[in-house]
Scaffold this motif. Structure first.
Motif, PDB file in Angstrom:
ATOM      1  N   GLY A 441     -82.315 -24.671  -8.356  1.00 52.47           N
ATOM      2  CA  GLY A 441     -81.454 -25.136  -9.447  1.00 52.47           C
ATOM      3  C   GLY A 441     -81.424 -24.147 -10.600  1.00 52.47           C
ATOM      4  O   GLY A 441     -82.144 -23.150 -10.602  1.00 52.47           O
ATOM      5  N   ILE A 444     -78.960 -25.257 -17.486  1.00 51.87           N
ATOM      6  CA  ILE A 444     -77.705 -25.061 -18.209  1.00 51.87           C
ATOM      7  C   ILE A 444     -78.072 -25.130 -19.678  1.00 51.87           C
ATOM      8  O   ILE A 444     -78.345 -26.206 -20.224  1.00 51.87           O
ATOM      9  N   THR A 453     -69.659 -23.998 -14.743  1.00 52.42           N
ATOM     10  CA  THR A 453     -70.407 -24.889 -13.835  1.00 52.42           C
ATOM     11  C   THR A 453     -69.623 -25.261 -12.579  1.00 52.42           C
ATOM     12  O   THR A 453     -70.227 -25.562 -11.554  1.00 52.42           O
ATOM     13  N   ALA A 457     -71.812 -24.610  -9.400  1.00 60.47           N
ATOM     14  CA  ALA A 457     -72.222 -25.788  -8.620  1.00 60.47           C
ATOM     15  C   ALA A 457     -72.209 -25.477  -7.118  1.00 60.47           C
ATOM     16  O   ALA A 457     -72.949 -26.091  -6.355  1.00 60.47           O
ATOM     17  N   PHE A 463     -78.481 -29.054 -11.336  1.00 59.83           N
ATOM     18  CA  PHE A 463     -78.430 -28.492 -12.698  1.00 59.83           C
ATOM     19  C   PHE A 463     -79.483 -29.218 -13.533  1.00 59.83           C
ATOM     20  O   PHE A 463     -79.755 -30.402 -13.309  1.00 59.83           O
ATOM     21  N   SER A 464     -80.014 -28.526 -14.515  1.00 59.59           N
ATOM     22  CA  SER A 464     -80.879 -29.188 -15.473  1.00 59.59           C
ATOM     23  C   SER A 464     -80.467 -28.700 -16.859  1.00 59.59           C
ATOM     24  O   SER A 464     -80.494 -27.491 -17.133  1.00 59.59           O
ATOM     25  N   THR A 502     -70.547 -30.389 -17.600  1.00 60.80           N
ATOM     26  CA  THR A 502     -71.533 -29.944 -16.610  1.00 60.80           C
ATOM     27  C   THR A 502     -71.758 -31.041 -15.572  1.00 60.80           C
ATOM     28  O   THR A 502     -71.745 -30.789 -14.361  1.00 60.80           O
ATOM     29  N   GLY A 506     -70.743 -30.884 -11.623  1.00 61.17           N
ATOM     30  CA  GLY A 506     -71.782 -31.091 -10.612  1.00 61.17           C
ATOM     31  C   GLY A 506     -71.394 -32.195  -9.640  1.00 61.17           C
ATOM     32  O   GLY A 506     -71.508 -32.037  -8.422  1.00 61.17           O
ATOM     33  N   THR A 513     -77.217 -33.725 -11.994  1.00 58.23           N
ATOM     34  CA  THR A 513     -77.596 -33.074 -13.266  1.00 58.23           C
ATOM     35  C   THR A 513     -78.722 -33.849 -13.936  1.00 58.23           C
ATOM     36  O   THR A 513     -78.615 -35.061 -14.139  1.00 58.23           O
TER      37      THR A 513
END
Ligand code: PEP
Ligand code: MG
Length: 592
Positions: A441, A444, A453, A457, A463-464, A502, A506, A513
């Motif tokens: 991952g 962001i 994104t 993706a 995502f974090s 985001t 995702g 996320t």
């Protein structure tokens, strides 16, 4: 400057609360950081007395370092303690001592100032050399210099750290993350600083360590008196000096009540973190140090959502741990969290983290410089060591992941993934077991990545969102500068829209996320984040019971409707009001 006389009455100083809790204890003043000592003139007759004072301070410092060395040997053996031998040698350096004497005679100024100037000159030369080993020595010099200056400043020598056993409330101008990490929480029950902010790493560490803290207490050092009784209220952001008996009794009662309330929330530890209308939210923790491991299971967190590896990689005075040591360290955490996974974030040095001298020279704009993935990509051998260690450590613990920090665009992601693939192949060739299902991952936290994104993706498993840096970089507000602290708003409409974007990007690619910045631990903003679609929250260990309770009392449908309105709001105030109103309605007990 005319200094106000120190009051003999109860005095309340208001600051910014950054780590909850209540501390009762005696004031301990810490003069730290490399603030230049005030210079004043002395007469030629005073030179000898200054030299005596200087040699006494050197002796006191040497004694303190020897005590620390002994303690370190008991904790982690001879190897780590050797750093203190180098510190003692520095105190005996004939060239430095001679130069202090020469400058003292020449300039006729107080010796702490002369010593500071001499040391700064040496450090400046070292900072410019190419050799990273020599550059790293400036951190040692800084450390020793500060100890000597502290000992020169105090009329009595610094308290022997072994002897000071009463509870203390530390007051300082500022504290570095390494000062905080080194704090003995059994002694320091709380701390207050004149500057700082709630998303600085010093504040983040205070929360991780469970130490109540208040920052932004303007001119606190002028108003406190060493050893005087005090109460630090980390909920309201208040430092109370010389409290009356009545105030002490009130805070003693409050402390008991708060502990009782926390215990009641802890009792929910085995219940799922699910909203009232059935949306599952993964609730994991942010971790910096091994002593936090035991708390992860105690609070019933679903593993670690953010492991900040830099505190382990850069925090060891004996040097960067090698691949074997890293593997052992990561494995212990992964095994301790099983069956839940750990998300290992690769080295995120730079910014306000630990001194970067070991890796680079100081930078004019550290937050915009050589940070995070930039460091790893330009030091592939260092990066690969860490990647292989993580791959190996998670061989037998499914569900773990790796995460790259400070990603600003596509090329960084594919390059980092390519290097990770090389590591897998190297281990494969050598028949070394490694995690084949390790998720990959990215953080962001830079707007340029957030805007991309939809493309990113397709490259990652999750995502974090690092809301601390995302806020800093979106609104161009330094996260550690208290002059602009009132502008640091994770609820700025632009930040909220970026988080929403985001999550939506995702969702289109089935990429979940998580939110791992400090915003995730704010009960007033939880409805907003859940409503925007976040499916995972990673917060400080101590916040888990509260956030679990809050999630279980939220209705996802209501959060989603509110978040839609927030996405149309023109300003931060409206967004905060919308989210807070729903939070108060959903879990009023947390606002009592
Ligand atoms: C963030 O930026 O929000 C984050 C979680 O990372 P760090 O605080 O370590 O920079
Ligand atoms: Mg960050």
């Amino acid at each position: 400057m005319i200094q106000e006389p120190i009051s003999t009455e109860e005095t309340w100083l208001q600051g910014i609360p950054v780590s909850p809790g209540i501390a009762l204890g005696k004031i301990k003043i810490q003069i730290s950081g490399s603030k230049e000592p005030v210079a004043y003139e002395i007469s030629p007759e005073e030179v000898d007395a200054e030299l005596v004072r200087f040699h006494q301070a050197l002796q006191t410092t040497a004694d303190q370092i020897r005590t620390l060395r002994e303690r370190m040997i008991q904790i982690s053996g001879e190897k780590d303690a050797s750093i203190f031998d180098a510190h003692i040698l520095l105190l005996q350096d004939k060239v430095i001592l001679q130069q202090v004497q020469t400058e003292l005679l020449k300039r006729l100024q107080n010796v702490e100032h002369i010593f500071y100037v001499v040391m700064q000159n040496y450090m400046e030369v070292l900072r410019r050399v190419d050799d990273p080993y020599l550059r790293a020595k400036t951190a040692d010099m800084e450390d020793v210099m500060q100890r000597v200056i502290n000992n020169l400043r105090s009329t009595e020598p610094l308290e022997d750290e072994e002897e000071a056993e009463e509870a203390q409330v530390l007051v300082a101008y500022d504290l570095t993350p390494s000062d905080t990490a080194a704090m003995d929480a059994s002694l320091i029950h709380g701390f207050a600083t004149e500057i700082g902010s709630s998303v600085s790493h010093t504040a983040i560490l205070a929360r991780s360590m469970g130490i109540p803290a208040v920052v932004g207490l303007d001119q606190a050092l002028l108003r406190v008196e060493s050893h005087a009784p005090a109460i630090l209220d980390g909920y309201k952001g208040v430092l109370i000096l010389k409290p009356t008996q009545e105030t002490v009794e009130y805070y003693n009662r409050l402390q008991v009540e708060k502990e009782k309330a926390y215990k009641a929330l802890e009792a929910l530890r085995d219940l799922p973190t699910i909203t009232r209308d059935g949306r599952n939210i993964r609730l994991s923790v942010n971790v910096e140090f091994p002593h936090e491991y035991s708390g992860i299971k105690e609070v019933g967190a679903e593993g670690v959502g953010l492991f900040r590896t830099e505190f382990f990689l850069l925090g060891n005075p004996a040097g960067m741990p090698d691949e074997e040591e890293q593997t052992r360290y990561y494995k212990k955490l992964a095994e301790g969290c099983a069956p839940h996974g750990v998300i290992f974030r690769t080295l995120d040095s730079g910014g306000d983290k630990l001194p970067c001298e070991r890796l680079c020279t100081p930078e004019p704009n550290p937050f915009l410089g050589w940070r995070g993935i930039r460091v790893s990509l330009s030091r592939p051998e260092l990066f690969k060591q860490q990647l292989r260690a993580i791959l190996r450590a998670c061989a037998d613990t499914p569900g773990c992941g790796i995460m790259f920090p400070m990603i600003s665009g596509y090329t960084e992601v594919v390059t980092a993934k390519h290097i990770l693939q090389e590591c897998r192949e190297e281990l494969e060739k050598k028949n070394v077991p490694y995690a084949r299902d390790l998720k990959v991952g990215i953080m962001i936290e830079v707007p340029s990545a957030a805007i991309m994104t939809d493309v990113l993706a397709r490259e990652v498993d999750f995502f974090s969102v690092g809301t601390n840096d995302l806020t800093q970089y979106t609104i161009a507000v330094d996260r550690v500068n208290n002059r602009v602290a009132n502008m640091f708003r994770p609820t700025h409409p632009a930040v909220v829209r970026i988080i929403g974007m985001t999550i939506t990007a995702g969702e289109r690619e089935n990429v979940p996320t998580a939110i791992c910045g400090e915003m995730a631990g704010d009960i007033t903003l939880l409805p907003l984040l859940i409503g925007l679609g976040a499916t995972s929250m990673s917060v400080g260990v101590h916040l888990v019971p509260i956030i679990r309770y809050a999630i279980r009392n939220l209705d996802y449908g209501q959060c989603r409707d509110m978040a839609q309105k927030a996405l149309q709001a023109p300003n931060s105030r409206t967004i905060v009001d919308l989210s807070t109103a729903l939070a108060r309605k959903s879990y009023p007990a947390l606002f009592e």
